[in-house]
Each structure stands twice: as structure tokens, then as C-alpha cells.
Design an enzyme around this catalytic site. Structure first.
Site, PDB file in Angstrom:
ATOM      1  N   CYS A   1       1.125  -0.840   0.171  1.00  0.00           N
ATOM      2  CA  CYS A   1       0.261  -0.183  -0.161  1.00  0.00           C
ATOM      3  C   CYS A   1       0.867   1.400   0.113  1.00  0.00           C
ATOM      4  O   CYS A   1       1.376   1.290   1.181  1.00  0.00           O
ATOM      5  CB  CYS A   1      -0.692   0.052   1.170  1.00  0.00           C
ATOM      6  SG  CYS A   1      -1.752   1.636   1.443  1.00  0.00           S
TER       7      CYS A   1
ATOM      8  N   CYS B   1      -0.998   6.791   6.719  1.00  0.00           N
ATOM      9  CA  CYS B   1      -2.589   5.978   7.349  1.00  0.00           C
ATOM     10  C   CYS B   1      -2.094   5.575   8.666  1.00  0.00           C
ATOM     11  O   CYS B   1      -2.828   5.730   9.446  1.00  0.00           O
ATOM     12  CB  CYS B   1      -2.549   5.057   6.278  1.00  0.00           C
ATOM     13  SG  CYS B   1      -4.197   4.881   6.608  1.00  0.00           S
TER      14      CYS B   1
ATOM     15  N   CYS C   1      -3.287  -0.092   8.722  1.00  0.00           N
ATOM     16  CA  CYS C   1      -2.539  -1.785   8.590  1.00  0.00           C
ATOM     17  C   CYS C   1      -1.069  -1.720   9.207  1.00  0.00           C
ATOM     18  O   CYS C   1      -0.532  -1.275   8.792  1.00  0.00           O
ATOM     19  CB  CYS C   1      -2.776  -1.656   6.993  1.00  0.00           C
ATOM     20  SG  CYS C   1      -4.491  -1.707   6.211  1.00  0.00           S
TER      21      CYS C   1
ATOM     22  N   CYS D   1      -7.935   2.108  -1.222  1.00  0.00           N
ATOM     23  CA  CYS D   1      -7.171   1.621  -0.509  1.00  0.00           C
ATOM     24  C   CYS D   1      -7.411   0.070  -0.613  1.00  0.00           C
ATOM     25  O   CYS D   1      -8.709  -0.398  -1.069  1.00  0.00           O
ATOM     26  CB  CYS D   1      -7.993   1.807   1.280  1.00  0.00           C
ATOM     27  SG  CYS D   1      -7.858   0.951   2.596  1.00  0.00           S
TER      28      CYS D   1
ATOM     29  N   GLN E   1     -20.711  -7.594  10.470  1.00  0.00           N
ATOM     30  CA  GLN E   1     -19.493  -7.546  10.225  1.00  0.00           C
ATOM     31  C   GLN E   1     -18.834  -7.355   8.974  1.00  0.00           C
ATOM     32  O   GLN E   1     -19.218  -7.502   7.876  1.00  0.00           O
ATOM     33  CB  GLN E   1     -18.738  -9.063  10.105  1.00  0.00           C
ATOM     34  CG  GLN E   1     -19.406  -9.898  11.693  1.00  0.00           C
ATOM     35  CD  GLN E   1     -18.067 -10.015  12.802  1.00  0.00           C
ATOM     36  OE1 GLN E   1     -17.209  -8.750  12.774  1.00  0.00           O
ATOM     37  NE2 GLN E   1     -18.474 -10.015  13.831  1.00  0.00           N
TER      38      GLN E   1
ATOM     39  N   GLU F   1     -29.201  -7.859  23.058  1.00  0.00           N
ATOM     40  CA  GLU F   1     -28.746  -6.502  22.007  1.00  0.00           C
ATOM     41  C   GLU F   1     -28.172  -4.558  22.958  1.00  0.00           C
ATOM     42  O   GLU F   1     -30.008  -4.079  23.056  1.00  0.00           O
ATOM     43  CB  GLU F   1     -28.647  -6.488  20.971  1.00  0.00           C
ATOM     44  CG  GLU F   1     -27.826  -4.970  19.236  1.00  0.00           C
ATOM     45  CD  GLU F   1     -26.346  -4.975  19.880  1.00  0.00           C
ATOM     46  OE1 GLU F   1     -25.577  -5.960  19.880  1.00  0.00           O
ATOM     47  OE2 GLU F   1     -26.699  -3.738  19.680  1.00  0.00           O
TER      48      GLU F   1
ATOM     49  N   ASP G   1     -20.683 -12.510  22.011  1.00  0.00           N
ATOM     50  CA  ASP G   1     -19.690 -11.844  21.163  1.00  0.00           C
ATOM     51  C   ASP G   1     -19.561 -10.418  21.581  1.00  0.00           C
ATOM     52  O   ASP G   1     -20.184  -9.309  20.534  1.00  0.00           O
ATOM     53  CB  ASP G   1     -20.427 -11.574  19.966  1.00  0.00           C
ATOM     54  CG  ASP G   1     -19.594 -11.816  18.502  1.00  0.00           C
ATOM     55  OD1 ASP G   1     -18.013 -11.032  18.986  1.00  0.00           O
ATOM     56  OD2 ASP G   1     -20.388 -11.574  17.430  1.00  0.00           O
TER      57      ASP G   1
ATOM     58  N   CYS H   1     -12.566 -10.068  19.264  1.00  0.00           N
ATOM     59  CA  CYS H   1     -12.418  -8.915  18.911  1.00  0.00           C
ATOM     60  C   CYS H   1     -10.843  -8.956  19.416  1.00  0.00           C
ATOM     61  O   CYS H   1     -10.228  -8.242  18.799  1.00  0.00           O
ATOM     62  CB  CYS H   1     -13.348  -8.601  17.832  1.00  0.00           C
ATOM     63  SG  CYS H   1     -13.756  -6.657  19.305  1.00  0.00           S
TER      64      CYS H   1
HETATM   65  N1  SAH Z   1     -23.119 -10.604  17.287  1.00  0.00           N
HETATM   66  C1  SAH Z   1     -23.370  -9.812  16.437  1.00  0.00           C
HETATM   67  C2  SAH Z   1     -22.411  -8.199  17.086  1.00  0.00           C
HETATM   68  C3  SAH Z   1     -21.473  -8.567  17.846  1.00  0.00           C
HETATM   69  S1  SAH Z   1     -20.701  -7.083  18.031  1.00  0.00           S
HETATM   70  C4  SAH Z   1     -22.252  -9.774  14.836  1.00  0.00           C
HETATM   71  O1  SAH Z   1     -22.020 -10.538  14.724  1.00  0.00           O
HETATM   72  O2  SAH Z   1     -22.800  -9.214  13.764  1.00  0.00           O
HETATM   73  C5  SAH Z   1     -20.928  -5.849  19.361  1.00  0.00           C
HETATM   74  C6  SAH Z   1     -21.972  -6.003  19.574  1.00  0.00           C
HETATM   75  O3  SAH Z   1     -22.382  -5.612  20.601  1.00  0.00           O
HETATM   76  C7  SAH Z   1     -22.320  -4.355  18.951  1.00  0.00           C
HETATM   77  O4  SAH Z   1     -23.847  -5.068  18.520  1.00  0.00           O
HETATM   78  C8  SAH Z   1     -22.481  -3.842  19.670  1.00  0.00           C
HETATM   79  O5  SAH Z   1     -23.952  -2.763  19.929  1.00  0.00           O
HETATM   80  C9  SAH Z   1     -23.039  -4.762  21.105  1.00  0.00           C
HETATM   81  N2  SAH Z   1     -22.963  -4.019  22.762  1.00  0.00           N
HETATM   82  C10 SAH Z   1     -21.841  -3.348  22.993  1.00  0.00           C
HETATM   83  N3  SAH Z   1     -22.131  -2.824  24.485  1.00  0.00           N
HETATM   84  C11 SAH Z   1     -23.065  -3.661  24.412  1.00  0.00           C
HETATM   85  C12 SAH Z   1     -23.367  -4.253  26.615  1.00  0.00           C
HETATM   86  N4  SAH Z   1     -23.111  -3.306  27.469  1.00  0.00           N
HETATM   87  N5  SAH Z   1     -25.186  -4.462  26.337  1.00  0.00           N
HETATM   88  C13 SAH Z   1     -25.298  -5.432  24.832  1.00  0.00           C
HETATM   89  N6  SAH Z   1     -24.590  -5.317  23.998  1.00  0.00           N
HETATM   90  C14 SAH Z   1     -23.133  -4.854  23.652  1.00  0.00           C
END
Ligand code: SAH
Length: 398
Positions: free
Chosen positions: A8, A14, A17, A90, A214, A264, A312, A339
Site C-alpha cells: 500500500c 495512514c 494497516c 485502499c 461484520q 443487544e 460476541d 475481536c
Molecule cells: N454478534 C453480532 C454483533 C457483534 S459486535 C455480529 O456478529 O454481528 C458487538 C455488539 O455488541 C454490537 O452490536 C454492540 O452494539 C453490542 N454491545 C456493545 N456493548 C453492549 C452491552 N453492554 N450490552 C449489549 N450489547 C452491547
């Protein structure tokens, strides 16, 4: 030059990356070593699943707009600063999205619209956000402006569309605050339905401007399939999808589970999740808008039972409140998608002291060329006696 080893030109300026200087193979070993260091004490770390073509994988592209020497520029903020690095092309972003951003920049000039200046707080266009459904082909353009009034709005949208007829929806978002957040509170649909749809793991999902989705659809399929696999569902389980975003994982899991509950925090994501369940005719799923930790406290108080919890969380990991109640609810299986390996290691340390053992660690490279890495971990509840003993030992160390 080998296509797999593109370099890049903006790399040094930047900073997005961080490991672009390494060959892709070396990037994968770099991540593997990092994960072994952080997580190796819990279990063997499986080999990271990389991408066959690790370029232009991002389906969500954001560009900041500004001015330099009287010329309009668009690009990315230099890492940890507010300086815009002009970038037209990019290596990790969707190429069509990048083309559209260049068109918007040219249109600004011909429509005599000024980019926003975050020092004087004057000017019109702040950012452009593009989301593209790689398999559906749908494209959403979000124009983030400093004010609701949009001079020559319909001519602007028509001009954009005549150059890119593949755009399916255009949205205006107003952000008039002194903030580093891209999107503001107000959103107005200028063309189409204001969202895109995308296909993933055989299901269809709605993605609106603000909801999390994602960014690497190819690897997301790999990740989600692994996660569902690890959950070992037989059709009889009550599953909790915590931090469920737009409901993707829960909806995919619902086919193999008795019931699924999703929780969520983001109201837009919850709305999308409910629509997504309908869109896919999924009847055994329910979504709640709540903080995941608070939701768990209520669930624990009510003595609810989940067989599998899929979680997640964002980069910060799960809250202690969440983890404490998770242990209290004592699902047989936990599938933790992370992540951020640092917070994952912290949370695994808690869970393994409170009666769980790690059965599998599978990293997936969702973000080639950056230092970020996604990991899915499978945990199982230990047999009861051992669990109580561990809890006791764990308490001594707290
Ligand atoms: N499982 C989903 C999203 C994962 S990202 C997927 O794979 O698409 C993490 C998510 O957690 C986001 O949508 C964010 O809005 C949510 N989040 C962040 N803090 C939170 C909390 N305290 N309670 C519930 N959700 C939360």
C-alpha cells in the site's frame, strides 16, 4: 509482483494497516504467536484460518472529507490523529465503494458544496459511509452532513446515481456536533429504502446505517460456521446470543436449537434483528434491547436456564457483572467470539476459575494487514464436584 503481496502506498502515513510490511504468511504467523502467548495456557491454539485473497475485503467503507490548499480531499484519518490522509484506493476496502467516494468528491466541487471543517465547524459534507452487500449486490451510500438542509439535493442524488446506477439506496445523516463519531442522531432517506440486505450462511439480513455488521463477509461465514459448530446444537437447546447485533448468529443457530434469545444494546440493531427474524421466517427467536450485563442479572435472578450461551462482545470484552451472572446461569457450553485477544484472555481467566474448561480455540483472520484478530473459543462446564472445588480455589485468589 505476486498479487498476494500488494504493497500500500499510503501505509506509512495512514497507519490503519499496522502489519502491511509483512507478507501475508508472516502476518498470519505473527497473529498465531500473539494468540499462543495470550491464550496458550488455556488450550492448544488451532491454526489461524487466513484468507485466500486478503484484499478489498471490507464491505463497509468510511471516508472523511476536508480541504487542503483549496482542494477538497477525502480519505482516512491518520491513526490517532485528526489529520486526513487523502486515499482514493485502499487495498482492504471494497473497490466500488472507493470509486463512489471519489465521485462524491468530484460532485461536491461541481455542486459548489464545501467539505466540513472541524475547527471552524463550517462546511457541509463531513463523511461518506458506504455499505455493500457482496452477495446481494446492494449498495447504501450515507452522506453525513453538518445540517439537514441539502442544497440541490435531488440533482445531487441523481448525478450520483447516473454515475453509479448500482447504488440501491442513499441516506443523509446529520451530525452537527463537535465529535469524532462519524454518525449523528438524525437520518433521512433520500433514495430507496434506507438499508441494504445481505446473504450470509443461507440467511438474509437487513443492514441499516447504524447497526453493527461484520465487515469481512467472506471470513464471517467461516467464523459463524465454526461458532455454530462448536455450540454442538442438537435441536433441544435453549440458546442465548449475547451482544447479538442484528441477530445474525442467533438466527443462524435457531435452525438447530429449540429456542434462541438475543440481547443487544443498540436499538437500531435490535430493530434490524427483529426484521431479520421475520425475513427468514424464524419463529423460535426473541430479541431484547438491554445491556447484556443487566440482562444477565435479571436472568440469574429469575433462575432462567440456558444450555448454550454464544457471546460476541465488543473490544472491551464482557463486564464482570455479565461474567458473574453467566457463571450463575451455568450453561453447559459457552461459545465466546472475540475481536480482542487481550480481553478474551482476561475473561477466560475468570471463567476457567469458575468452573469452565476451554475445549477449543480457533482464530480466524477477519482483518488482514491489520493487527486485529478474531477468535472463537469453546468452553464447557466441568463436572459438578470439580466445579465447586475450583470455585472455592478461585475465591481464594480473588
Ligand atoms: N454478534 C453480532 C454483533 C457483534 S459486535 C455480529 O456478529 O454481528 C458487538 C455488539 O455488541 C454490537 O452490536 C454492540 O452494539 C453490542 N454491545 C456493545 N456493548 C453492549 C452491552 N453492554 N450490552 C449489549 N450489547 C452491547
Amino acid at each position: 509482483m505476486n498479487k498476494e503481496e500488494l504493497k500500500c502506498p499510503y501505509r506509512k502515513k495512514c497507519g490503519g494497516c499496522q502489519i502491511q510490511n509483512l507478507t501475508y504468511e508472516k502476518q498470519l504467523s505473527f497473529k498465531q504467536v500473539k494468540l499462543i502467548k495470550l491464550l496458550g495456557k488455556y488450550h492448544h491454539v488451532n491454526e489461524i484460518i487466513g484468507m485466500e485473497h486478503p484484499y478489498h475485503y471490507r464491505n463497509k467503507v468510511q471516508a472523511a472529507f476536508g480541504e487542503r490548499k483549496g482542494e477538497i480531499i477525502s480519505g482516512v484519518y491518520q491513526s490517532s490523529t485528526h489529520t486526513i490522509i487523502p486515499v482514493d484506493n485502499c487495498l482492504i476496502e471494497d473497490e466500488k465503494a472507493d470509486e463512489i467516494i471519489v465521485t462524491v468528491r468530484k460532485l461536491l466541487k461541481s455542486f459548489k458544496l464545501r467539505p466540513f471543517n472541524d475547527v471552524t465547524m463550517k462546511g457541509f459534507l463531513r463523511h461518506v459511509l458506504i455499505k455493500r452487500g457482496f452477495s446481494s449486490g446492494e449498495i447504501m451510500v450515507v452522506l453525513v452532513t453538518s445540517q439537514m438542509e441539502f442544497p440541490k439535493e435531488s440533482q445531487f442524488v441523481n448525478a450520483l446515481l447516473s454515475r453509479h446506477p448500482e447504488i440501491t439506496t442513499v441516506v443523509q445523516n446529520v451530525n452537527n456536533k463537535r465529535t469524532s463519531l462519524v454518525l449523528g442522531d438524525e437520518t433521512r432517506v433520500l433514495l430507496g429504502n434506507g438499508y441494504i440486505e445481505e446473504d450470509l450462511c443461507g440467511f438474509r439480513f437487513r443492514i441499516s446505517p447504524k447497526a453493527f455488521y461484520q465487515v469481512n463477509p467472506t471470513q464471517t461465514e467461516v467464523l459463524y460456521n465454526k461458532a455454530i459448530d462448536l455450540a454442538g446444537l442438537t435441536g433441544n437447546e435453549r440458546v442465548l446470543d449475547a451482544y447479538c447485533g442484528t441477530g445474525t448468529i442467533g438466527i443462524i443457530a435457531s435452525q438447530k436449537a429449540k429456542t434462541v434469545v438475543g440481547v443487544e444494546l443498540n436499538p437500531d440493531a435490535v430493530k434490524d434483528a427483529k426484521v431479520n427474524a421475520e425475513l427468514n421466517c424464524v419463529k423460535n427467536i426473541e430479541f431484547f434491547e438491554d445491556d447484556a450485563g443487566k440482562f444477565m442479572v435479571k436472568a440469574a435472578r429469575k433462575g432462567e436456564k440456558y444450555d448454550v450461551v454464544i457471546m460476541d462482545p465488543p473490544r472491551a470484552g464482557a463486564s464482570l457483572e455479565f461474567l458473574r451472572c453467566l457463571v450463575e446461569l451455568s450453561p453447559e457450553k459457552i461459545v465466546y467470539i472475540s475481536c480482542n485477544p487481550e480481553t478474551l484472555a482476561r475473561d477466560l481467566s475468570f471463567l476457567t476459575r469458575k468452573g469452565y474448561r476451554v475445549r477449543k480455540i480457533q482464530p480466524v483472520d477477519m482483518f488482514p494487514h491489520t493487527e486485529h484478530v478474531e477468535t472463537v473459543v469453546n468452553l464447557e462446564l466441568k463436572p459438578d464436584l470439580e466445579k465447586r472445588f475450583r470455585e472455592h480455589i478461585g475465591d481464594l485468589y480473588e
